[in-house]
Design a protein around this motif. Structure first.
Motif: not given
Length: 250
Positions: A75-95
């Motif tokens: 569960l701890r891994n899944l929570v971290i991955l979910e948080l990072e995935t939500r942040t990734y999906n909100n990154c609209i300015h790519l380098v």
């Protein structure tokens, strides 16, 4: 979903999943979210160092943190991955392109060369890993300090001494920019099963700047025997070498 206060009748509740790219993440802006550094697809990755592997969670900015335990479904891994995935999906300015900002390489040759050791330290620094203090580094673990192959002796306490000296020898010969380099190194491994691999290495070199280029020669050797070290991919790593080079600093 658990509510501390029951919603009023007729209240519309919307639940978003991380796979929906337009979801607001509510996470403070990171350099990656601001478009100042690369963006990476979060997920579980495996790092290989020598003959050892360890699983990590790759974050939206490319940094990697050690996974809890060995189960990806923890569960701890899944929570971290979910948080990072939500942040990734909100990154609209790519380098540049996703997942193409840095390179990670797995070195399999043993023993570890000095250049590989420096590359590993740079990897720790790039990913903000304190390899001296982090609790997930175990001195008894082959991933970190290591043990002699097939032996149980810990190599904790292993050290390497480097003594280097540069001197302008051109002044004695009327040659501007001619520098001599001397190096002595001593590697001491802790543990009776590891100590036969102790060695000293030596370098004598000359370097001269010519038309903006550094032209030089290095003589390197060690006192370790081929019988002890053996060969890696058919090459004896401790043999005497003569290296001529041309380099340009930018």
């Amino acid at each position: 979903v658990t509510f501390k206060t029951a919603p009023a009748d007729g209240t519309q509740i919307e639940i978003y999943h991380s796979s929906q790219s337009g979801v607001y993440s509510g996470i403070p802006a990171s350099p990656a979210k601001l478009g100042l550094s690369g963006v990476y697809q979060p997920g579980f990755v495996t790092e290989t160092w020598g003959q050892n592997t360890r699983k990590y969670i790759q974050r939206h900015d490319g940094s990697r943190i050690a996974m809890y335990g060995t189960d990806e479904d923890d569960l701890r891994n899944l929570v971290i991955l979910e948080l990072e995935t939500r942040t990734y999906n909100n990154c609209i300015h790519l380098v540049g392109a996703v997942n193409q900002q840095r390179q990670y390489r797995a070195y399999r040759s043993l023993p570890i060369l000095e250049a590989q050791a420096k590359a590993q330290i740079e990897w720790y620094t790039t990913n903000n890993i304190d390899y001296q203090e982090r609790s997930d580094f175990d001195a008894e673990d082959a991933w970190t300090w290591g043990k002699a192959q097939g032996a149980g002796d810990s190599a904790k306490g292993t050290w390497y001494l480097s003594v280097d000296y540069d001197h302008d020898v051109g002044q004695y010969m009327g040659i501007n920019g001619l520098t001599a380099t001397l190096h002595y190194g001593r590697q001491e491994f802790e543990g009776s099963a590891n100590s036969p691999y102790d060695y000293s290495d030596y370098l004598v070199g000359l370097d001269k700047e010519v038309m903006g280029l550094n032209v030089g020669y290095n003589f390197t050797t060690t006192n370790q025997s081929q019988t002890t070290w053996g060969k890696v991919d058919g090459k004896y790593l401790g043999e005497t070498r003569h290296v001529f080079y041309v380099a340009k600093e930018f």
